[in-house]
Design a protein around this motif. Structure first.
Motif, PDB file in Angstrom:
ATOM      1  N   ALA A  44      32.431  50.544  28.782  1.00 27.90           N
ATOM      2  CA  ALA A  44      31.539  50.083  27.718  1.00 27.90           C
ATOM      3  C   ALA A  44      32.218  49.097  26.781  1.00 27.90           C
ATOM      4  CB  ALA A  44      31.033  51.281  26.913  1.00 27.90           C
ATOM      5  N   ASP A  45      33.527  48.834  26.991  1.00 27.97           N
ATOM      6  CA  ASP A  45      34.291  48.017  26.049  1.00 27.97           C
ATOM      7  C   ASP A  45      34.780  46.702  26.631  1.00 27.97           C
ATOM      8  OD1 ASP A  45      34.289  50.023  23.920  1.00 27.97           O
ATOM      9  OD2 ASP A  45      35.589  51.170  25.261  1.00 27.97           O
ATOM     10  N   GLY A  46      34.465  46.411  27.901  1.00 26.58           N
ATOM     11  CA  GLY A  46      34.932  45.169  28.491  1.00 26.58           C
ATOM     12  C   GLY A  46      36.421  45.136  28.700  1.00 26.58           C
ATOM     13  N   ARG A  47      37.009  46.275  29.114  1.00 24.28           N
ATOM     14  CA  ARG A  47      38.453  46.348  29.325  1.00 24.28           C
ATOM     15  C   ARG A  47      38.844  46.348  30.795  1.00 24.28           C
ATOM     16  NH1 ARG A  47      41.345  46.574  25.172  1.00 24.28           N
ATOM     17  NH2 ARG A  47      40.460  47.188  23.162  1.00 24.28           N
ATOM     18  N   VAL A  48      37.867  46.345  31.685  1.00 24.87           N
ATOM     19  CA  VAL A  48      38.154  46.444  33.116  1.00 24.87           C
ATOM     20  C   VAL A  48      37.944  45.085  33.786  1.00 24.87           C
ATOM     21  CG1 VAL A  48      37.484  47.510  35.303  1.00 24.87           C
ATOM     22  CG2 VAL A  48      37.519  48.881  33.203  1.00 24.87           C
ATOM     23  N   ILE A  49      38.923  44.677  34.566  1.00 30.51           N
ATOM     24  CA  ILE A  49      38.790  43.523  35.454  1.00 30.51           C
ATOM     25  C   ILE A  49      38.716  44.062  36.877  1.00 30.51           C
ATOM     26  CG2 ILE A  49      39.857  41.399  36.298  1.00 30.51           C
ATOM     27  CD1 ILE A  49      41.153  41.091  33.568  1.00 30.51           C
ATOM     28  N   TYR A  50      37.649  43.733  37.561  1.00 34.76           N
ATOM     29  CA  TYR A  50      37.343  44.291  38.877  1.00 34.76           C
ATOM     30  C   TYR A  50      37.780  43.322  39.966  1.00 34.76           C
ATOM     31  CZ  TYR A  50      34.343  46.142  42.661  1.00 34.76           C
ATOM     32  OH  TYR A  50      33.851  46.651  43.833  1.00 34.76           O
ATOM     33  N   LEU A  51      38.544  43.809  40.944  1.00 38.15           N
ATOM     34  CA  LEU A  51      39.031  42.984  42.037  1.00 38.15           C
ATOM     35  C   LEU A  51      38.446  43.461  43.359  1.00 38.15           C
ATOM     36  CD1 LEU A  51      42.883  42.859  41.244  1.00 38.15           C
ATOM     37  CD2 LEU A  51      41.030  41.593  40.156  1.00 38.15           C
ATOM     38  N   GLY A  52      38.090  42.514  44.212  1.00 32.57           N
ATOM     39  CA  GLY A  52      37.589  42.839  45.547  1.00 32.57           C
ATOM     40  C   GLY A  52      38.056  41.813  46.551  1.00 32.57           C
ATOM     41  N   THR A  53      37.932  42.148  47.818  1.00 30.97           N
ATOM     42  CA  THR A  53      38.356  41.240  48.886  1.00 30.97           C
ATOM     43  C   THR A  53      37.444  41.395  50.089  1.00 30.97           C
ATOM     44  OG1 THR A  53      40.186  40.618  50.352  1.00 30.97           O
ATOM     45  CG2 THR A  53      39.968  42.945  49.827  1.00 30.97           C
ATOM     46  N   PHE A  54      37.366  40.333  50.883  1.00 31.82           N
ATOM     47  CA  PHE A  54      36.623  40.364  52.142  1.00 31.82           C
ATOM     48  C   PHE A  54      37.563  40.475  53.345  1.00 31.82           C
ATOM     49  CE2 PHE A  54      33.775  38.250  49.155  1.00 31.82           C
ATOM     50  CZ  PHE A  54      32.588  38.929  49.393  1.00 31.82           C
ATOM     51  N   SER A  55      38.865  40.586  53.094  1.00 34.81           N
ATOM     52  CA  SER A  55      39.837  40.570  54.186  1.00 34.81           C
ATOM     53  C   SER A  55      39.679  41.765  55.110  1.00 34.81           C
ATOM     54  CB  SER A  55      41.260  40.538  53.619  1.00 34.81           C
ATOM     55  OG  SER A  55      41.492  39.338  52.929  1.00 34.81           O
ATOM     56  N   LYS A  56      39.459  42.956  54.548  1.00 33.64           N
ATOM     57  CA  LYS A  56      39.343  44.145  55.393  1.00 33.64           C
ATOM     58  C   LYS A  56      37.972  44.204  56.050  1.00 33.64           C
ATOM     59  CE  LYS A  56      43.352  45.654  53.997  1.00 33.64           C
ATOM     60  NZ  LYS A  56      43.599  44.615  53.004  1.00 33.64           N
ATOM     61  N   ALA A  57      36.926  43.821  55.333  1.00 27.44           N
ATOM     62  CA  ALA A  57      35.584  43.892  55.896  1.00 27.44           C
ATOM     63  C   ALA A  57      35.362  42.832  56.966  1.00 27.44           C
ATOM     64  CB  ALA A  57      34.547  43.719  54.790  1.00 27.44           C
ATOM     65  N   MET A  58      36.070  41.716  56.865  1.00 31.85           N
ATOM     66  CA  MET A  58      35.865  40.626  57.824  1.00 31.85           C
ATOM     67  C   MET A  58      37.147  40.387  58.605  1.00 31.85           C
ATOM     68  SD  MET A  58      33.504  38.187  55.396  1.00 31.85           S
ATOM     69  CE  MET A  58      33.263  36.914  56.632  1.00 31.85           C
ATOM     70  N   LEU A  93      39.633  55.338  30.876  1.00 31.29           N
ATOM     71  CA  LEU A  93      38.926  54.374  30.035  1.00 31.29           C
ATOM     72  C   LEU A  93      39.146  54.663  28.556  1.00 31.29           C
ATOM     73  CD1 LEU A  93      35.606  54.143  32.064  1.00 31.29           C
ATOM     74  CD2 LEU A  93      37.227  52.273  31.714  1.00 31.29           C
ATOM     75  N   GLU A  94      39.133  55.938  28.189  1.00 33.95           N
ATOM     76  CA  GLU A  94      39.352  56.301  26.784  1.00 33.95           C
ATOM     77  C   GLU A  94      40.783  55.973  26.371  1.00 33.95           C
ATOM     78  OE1 GLU A  94      38.148  57.868  23.047  1.00 33.95           O
ATOM     79  OE2 GLU A  94      37.080  57.125  24.814  1.00 33.95           O
ATOM     80  N   TRP A  95      41.737  56.260  27.246  1.00 34.14           N
ATOM     81  CA  TRP A  95      43.139  55.951  26.950  1.00 34.14           C
ATOM     82  C   TRP A  95      43.313  54.447  26.733  1.00 34.14           C
ATOM     83  CZ3 TRP A  95      46.974  52.942  29.006  1.00 34.14           C
ATOM     84  CH2 TRP A  95      48.292  53.234  28.651  1.00 34.14           C
ATOM     85  N   ALA A  96      42.714  53.635  27.584  1.00 36.91           N
ATOM     86  CA  ALA A  96      42.841  52.183  27.468  1.00 36.91           C
ATOM     87  C   ALA A  96      42.168  51.668  26.201  1.00 36.91           C
ATOM     88  CB  ALA A  96      42.238  51.510  28.696  1.00 36.91           C
TER      89      ALA A  96
END
Length: 477
Positions: free
Chosen positions: A302-316, A268-271
């Motif tokens: 804390a800087d809004g630099r992360v885009i979070y991805l998720g999926t339901f393919s493995k759980a369902m 996070l600090e590097w980014a």
């Protein structure tokens, strides 16, 4: 002009009649303006029902081969007969990048003992509950059919997703931050469309997820493979020119370790210093079997630099193809527009059913039940590998997911990893001859020299079959 029609057996009678008359038109035995036998006559000649002949004629008419003339019969169309197929030759050529890109991993066939990654057990899924939810969403009064189609997804699903990841993963998001996608791959595609110019550099873990690498290359991005160690991605090895970092910190794909907290903070600090976007694929975190849950990068950001991805393919079920991304507020409008120009929206009745599946607690119950089963398979697989393959394989410690990896330590570490008989690729091919399907670890290499090993998925194989599958693998060695 008449043409001979005969039937071979009693199956697909209408199809046989259709194909023979179609071929007669295409081969010139029936020419434009020629009559074809009346349905009653041909049915009598072939000893079939008139309805069967009518079905074949209707299909031929619908495809432009025949036309009916009121009171005069049915004739081969004078113009517009359908062609046999596309021209054999064409001046069109794909862009150069597509010459050496191919779909992954369709080339590996299934087998009786199936250790392929990315395959959850469909037998654990609550189909009866899902059918009930889907039936409710396919009624004329259902919300999903109302026409209120937001490219970001149905609001009820985005609200359900925000609550689900907030409780289960401590992700900070509300419904407005969520964009529903057709799985992780489309989410990655949207990120690239919105944030990266062609020619930009993307860093990803090495070994890493092949479809992501292929996607980045297809979009004209430069891909840097960054080595991983026991703590995850090595931040000190990130390239200075990277404009994005794609990472699986909670369960590294394919090795399986979690990124340590100091390493996550360092990333996070590097980014932050380089103004780089971090794309966090929270891979397989629904299935964790021990240790402290790994805090997502998104919740530490804390800087809004992360885009979070998720999926339901493995759980369902992988066939549902539903995932999501959580983006900072500044990107909402751009992601909604990118989703619209990409494919507008995913299957809306499925979205609405999934929202109820989450909100009514069915997803949580399914995860609890399936987690117990997958943990039993995980423990059984580790036990057998450490007991029976200690001289040939070193298991990589992992406490989550539906697969684990092991490095080759015996004779198979030598040789050409890409050859027919040498290295992990050769071993995987020999295993397939014994009806065992699994991936060589070298297949996941991005840039660095591949370390030979094997990747064992246990989502798609019954616990009782694991032992026999490993015995066959041993024989393949």
């Amino acid at each position: 002009m008449d043409v001979h029609v005969s039937l071979d057996g009693r199956r697909d009678l209408a199809g046989q009649i259709y194909r023979q008359l179609r071929d007669a038109v295409l081969d010139g035995r029936l020419r434009p303006g020629d009559p074809v036998p009346p349905t009653r006559e041909l049915a009598r000649r072939l000893a079939v029902s008139r309805t069967t002949v009518g079905v074949a004629y209707d299909r031929l008419a619908g495809e432009g081969f025949l036309e009916g003339r009121s009171g005069a019969g049915t004739y081969v169309r004078a113009t517009g007969t359908a062609p046999r197929g596309a021209p054999a030759a064409s001046p069109l050529r794909p862009r150069a990048v597509w010459h050496d890109l191919a779909a992954w991993p369709a080339r590996l066939p299934g087998a009786r003992y199936d250790f392929r990654v990315g395959l959850p057990d469909a037998g654990l899924f609550p189909f009866a509950e899902w059918r009930r939810l889907m039936a409710a969403e396919l009624r004329p009064t259902a919300r999903a059919l109302s026409g209120a189609w937001d490219p970001a997804g149905l609001d009820v699903l985005r609200e359900a997703v925000a609550r689900h990841v907030g409780v289960s993963r401590s992700v900070r998001a509300d419904a407005a931050d969520v964009v529903v996608t057709a799985g992780i791959q489309q989410a990655l595609d949207l990120v690239c469309r919105v944030l990266l110019e062609p020619g930009a550099a993307v860093a990803m873990e090495d070994p890493g997820y092949p479809p992501a690498r292929l996607l980045f290359r297809s979009l004209g991005l430069r891909v840097h493979g960054v080595p991983v160690d026991a703590e995850g991605l090595r931040v000190d090895a990130l390239p200075d020119d990277a404009r994005a970092v794609y990472v699986t910190p909670s369960h590294q794909f394919p090795l399986g370790m979690a990124m340590s907290l100091p390493r996550r903070r360092a990333l996070l600090e590097w980014a932050r210093h380089r103004e780089v976007v971090i794309v966090e694929d929270d891979y397989d975190t629904e299935y964790r079997y021990g240790g402290r849950p790994v805090e997502p990068l998104q919740s530490l950001d804390a800087d809004g630099r992360v885009i979070y991805l998720g999926t339901f393919s493995k759980a369902m079920l992988p066939v549902l193809r539903l995932g999501f991304l959580v983006a900072p507020a500044a990107l909402r409008r751009a992601f909604r527009a990118a989703r619209y120009v990409s494919s507008w929206h995913s299957d809306l009745p499925v979205q609405a059913a999934l929202a109820r599946f989450v909100d009514e607690g069915m997803l949580a119950r399914h995860l609890r039940r399936s987690r117990r089963e997958y943990q039993a398979r995980h423990e059984h697989l580790v036990e057998l590998l450490e007991r029976d393959f200690a001289d040939r394989l070193a298991v990589v410690p992992s406490e989550a997911g539906l697969h684990l990896s092991a490095f080759l330590t015996g004779d198979d570490t030598g040789g050409d990893t890409g050859g027919d008989t040498g290295g992990d690729t050769g071993l995987a091919r020999r295993a397939l001859d014994h009806d065992v399907a699994l991936y060589p670890l070298s297949e996941f290499a991005i840039a660095g020299p591949p370390r030979p090993g094997l990747v064992f998925g246990y989502g798609g194989i019954r616990r009782d079959d694991i032992g026999e599958g490993l015995r066959r693998l041993r024989r393949a060695m």
